[in-house]
Motif scaffolding. Structure first.
Motif, short mmCIF file in Angstrom:
data_model
loop_
_atom_site.label_atom_id
_atom_site.label_comp_id
_atom_site.label_asym_id
_atom_site.label_seq_id
_atom_site.Cartn_x
_atom_site.Cartn_y
_atom_site.Cartn_z
N ALA A 298 2.99 6.83 5.38
CA ALA A 298 2.69 6.64 3.95
C ALA A 298 1.63 5.56 3.74
O ALA A 298 0.71 5.72 2.93
CB ALA A 298 3.96 6.32 3.19
N ALA A 299 1.75 4.46 4.50
CA ALA A 299 0.81 3.35 4.30
C ALA A 299 -0.61 3.78 4.64
O ALA A 299 -1.57 3.49 3.90
CB ALA A 299 1.23 2.16 5.17
N ALA A 300 -0.75 4.50 5.74
CA ALA A 300 -2.09 4.94 6.16
C ALA A 300 -2.66 5.97 5.18
O ALA A 300 -3.86 5.95 4.86
CB ALA A 300 -2.02 5.53 7.57
N LEU A 301 -1.78 6.84 4.70
CA LEU A 301 -2.22 7.86 3.74
C LEU A 301 -2.69 7.20 2.45
O LEU A 301 -3.75 7.56 1.89
CB LEU A 301 -1.05 8.81 3.47
N PHE A 302 -1.92 6.21 2.00
CA PHE A 302 -2.29 5.50 0.78
C PHE A 302 -3.62 4.77 0.97
O PHE A 302 -4.51 4.82 0.13
CB PHE A 302 -1.18 4.52 0.39
N GLU A 303 -3.73 4.12 2.11
CA GLU A 303 -4.95 3.39 2.45
C GLU A 303 -6.17 4.33 2.44
O GLU A 303 -7.23 3.99 1.89
CB GLU A 303 -4.75 2.77 3.84
N GLU A 344 -2.24 17.32 -1.95
CA GLU A 344 -0.95 17.07 -2.59
C GLU A 344 -0.68 15.57 -2.70
O GLU A 344 -0.13 15.11 -3.70
CB GLU A 344 0.16 17.79 -1.82
N ALA A 345 -1.09 14.82 -1.68
CA ALA A 345 -0.91 13.37 -1.74
C ALA A 345 -1.75 12.80 -2.90
O ALA A 345 -1.28 11.94 -3.66
CB ALA A 345 -1.33 12.73 -0.42
N ALA A 346 -2.97 13.32 -3.05
CA ALA A 346 -3.83 12.85 -4.15
C ALA A 346 -3.21 13.22 -5.49
O ALA A 346 -3.23 12.43 -6.44
CB ALA A 346 -5.23 13.47 -4.02
N ASP A 347 -2.64 14.41 -5.56
CA ASP A 347 -1.99 14.83 -6.82
C ASP A 347 -0.82 13.91 -7.16
O ASP A 347 -0.60 13.57 -8.32
CB ASP A 347 -1.48 16.28 -6.71
N ALA A 348 -0.07 13.51 -6.12
CA ALA A 348 1.06 12.62 -6.35
C ALA A 348 0.58 11.29 -6.94
O ALA A 348 1.17 10.74 -7.87
CB ALA A 348 1.82 12.39 -5.04
N VAL A 349 -0.54 10.80 -6.42
CA VAL A 349 -1.11 9.54 -6.94
C VAL A 349 -1.58 9.73 -8.38
O VAL A 349 -1.34 8.89 -9.24
CB VAL A 349 -2.29 9.08 -6.04
N LYS A 377 4.15 3.87 -4.24
CA LYS A 377 5.50 4.47 -4.20
C LYS A 377 5.42 5.99 -4.24
O LYS A 377 6.16 6.69 -3.57
CB LYS A 377 6.31 3.98 -5.42
N ALA A 378 4.48 6.49 -5.07
CA ALA A 378 4.34 7.94 -5.20
C ALA A 378 3.95 8.56 -3.85
O ALA A 378 4.46 9.62 -3.47
CB ALA A 378 3.28 8.27 -6.25
N VAL A 379 3.07 7.86 -3.11
CA VAL A 379 2.68 8.37 -1.79
C VAL A 379 3.85 8.28 -0.82
O VAL A 379 4.10 9.20 -0.03
CB VAL A 379 1.45 7.61 -1.25
N GLU A 380 4.60 7.19 -0.90
CA GLU A 380 5.78 7.05 -0.02
C GLU A 380 6.77 8.18 -0.28
O GLU A 380 7.30 8.80 0.65
CB GLU A 380 6.46 5.69 -0.25
N HIS A 381 6.97 8.44 -1.56
CA HIS A 381 7.90 9.50 -1.96
C HIS A 381 7.41 10.86 -1.44
O HIS A 381 8.17 11.64 -0.87
CB HIS A 381 7.98 9.51 -3.49
N PHE A 382 6.11 11.06 -1.63
CA PHE A 382 5.52 12.32 -1.17
C PHE A 382 5.69 12.46 0.34
O PHE A 382 6.12 13.49 0.85
CB PHE A 382 4.03 12.36 -1.56
N ALA A 383 5.34 11.37 1.08
CA ALA A 383 5.41 11.43 2.55
C ALA A 383 6.84 11.68 3.01
O ALA A 383 7.09 12.47 3.91
CB ALA A 383 4.86 10.13 3.15
N ALA A 384 7.80 11.02 2.35
CA ALA A 384 9.20 11.19 2.72
C ALA A 384 9.65 12.64 2.48
O ALA A 384 10.39 13.21 3.28
CB ALA A 384 10.08 10.23 1.91
#
Ligand code: ATP
Length: 387
Positions: A298-303, A344-349, A377-384
């Motif tokens: 999640a951290a890398a994706l958010f970054e 989808e990660a971008a959509d979550a953000v 948090k949204a990315v963490e939620h998505f990744a989880a």
């Protein structure tokens, strides 16, 4: 005075291709006569005029003589006694040196029609070697017509090689080069443009980063990627980003920083438009990660997403994804899943609503902090949810 249709319009009509722009040559007239007829001069001392109604270009027949280095180093002579043949002989290729009179009859003193039939890009006269821009033009025409079976005549390639070796290519301005490079990349076979430049030795001068790929046969990968871009009708920024990414990877495989410096250098060399520059740098920096998006935590994706202005520039993010797909598609089908993951990660953000935070009383710098926190948090939620 006689008026003739010339150049690309005649060539493309004979090829059965759509004609987008018509150029005309006027024989037996003076600048004063043209202006008296209402034609508007395009520049103070250049014998080209715009038609008062159609806006098309009408040039007085002219001859040229080389007077300096580079594309602009010419003096010309325009006068009512310059013939159509005089004007046509100064043109680059025989297929571009045909004219049509007002009755639609072809005037073809340098056998352009025969070269069209033979699918040959051939220079008109030895004066070809006076203008280095022609190296790029011929390579561009080769890229445009390769699928019709055209190739460069051996004797023309010899002159192109002379030009490349003469040091004259360096006299071309960045703007002229970019205009040709960018147009060539948008042709149906951008790979042929690169190959022709390589064949005449111009690639080592203009794009040495691409030239080195040939040493280890990595140009084959570049060619596949560029062809793929053309087949998919991708826009210029994507094609440019792909060209630079594959070249940078070939030249300096291991170091992202070095690759980015190489991309920056080429961008600067040709004063590349901002949109192309930006995408090339983003692809150069993040393509490796995008290719394994599903493996990122999640951290890398958010970054990663932080580097893209995904709220205001959604189209640039889409272009990034498309460029990554072009670069890797031929290596396996798994990439579409990575692309979907990124989207989808971008959509979550994007789904994090500012107004909810404002309603909770956040403002100013605190609002900015809260927004970033919620997006993370949204990315963490998505990744989880994808585990
Ligand atoms: P396009 O379809 O790319 O516009 P075009 O042939 O119409 O092709 P232009 O750049 O509009 O290309 O040039 C018009 C004509 O002028 C050419 O067909 C060619 O005869 C001549 N020409 C243009 N640039 C050069 C050059 N650098 N050297 C010699 N002739 C040139």
């Amino acid at each position: 005075m006689q008026i003739y249709k010339v150049g690309g319009a005649v060539r493309d009509r004979l090829l059965g291709r759509p004609v987008t722009e018509v150029d005309w040559v006027v024989v037996g007239a003076s600048a004063e006569q043209m202006q008296a007829l209402g034609y508007r001069p395009v520049g103070a001392d250049f014998p080209v005029f715009l038609h008062p109604k159609t806006g098309e270009e009408y040039a007085l027949a002219r001859t040229e003589r080389k007077s300096g280095r580079g594309y602009g180093g010419f003096t010309f002579y325009a006068s009512p006694d310059v013939t159509l043949e005089d004007d046509l002989i100064r043109r680059d290729l025989t297929i571009n040196a045909m004219a049509e009179d007002e009755q639609g009859r072809l005037v073809d003193p340098y056998n352009g029609q025969a070269d069209l039939a033979a699918r040959t890009l051939r220079h008109v006269s030895p004066a070809f070697a006076e203008d280095p821009l022609r190296v790029l033009r011929v390579a561009r025409f080769a890229a445009r017509y390769a699928h019709l079976g055209f190739s460069v005549a051996d004797e023309t390639l010899v002159l192109m090689r002379q030009l490349a070796e003469s040091g004259e290519l360096q006299a071309l301005t960045p703007e002229r080069c970019w205009k040709e490079i960018s147009r060539a990349l948008m042709e149906p076979r951008p790979d042929v443009f690169i190959q022709v430049l390589r064949d005449c030795g111009a690639l080592a001068v203009l794009l040495p980063e691409v030239d080195t790929l040939f040493v280890s046969s990595q140009h084959e990968r570049l060619f596949r990627v560029l062809r793929h871009c053309a087949e998919q009708a991708q826009p210029l920024p994507i094609r440019w980003a792909c060209l630079l990414h594959v070249s940078a990877h070939g030249a300096v495989p291991s170091e992202t920083g070095d690759r980015l410096r190489l991309i920056e250098a080429v961008n600067a060399r040709y004063k590349v438009p901002r949109e192309c520059q930006e995408l090339a740098l983003l692809v150069g920096e993040f393509q490796d990660q995008a290719q394994r998006a599903q493996e990122l935590n999640a951290a890398a994706l958010f970054e990663l997403l932080q580097h893209f202005d995904i709220h205001r520039r959604p189209e640039r993010f889409e272009q990034f994804i498309a460029a990554c797909e072009m670069i890797t598609l031929h290596e396996g089908p798994a990439l579409s899943a990575q692309s979907a993951h990124l989207r989808e990660a971008a959509d979550a953000v994007r789904a994090v609503e500012v107004k909810t935070l404002i309603a909770q009383g956040y403002q100013g710098a605190e609002l900015g902090e809260a927004l970033k926190r919620e997006r993370r948090k949204a990315v963490e939620h998505f990744a989880a949810s994808r585990r």
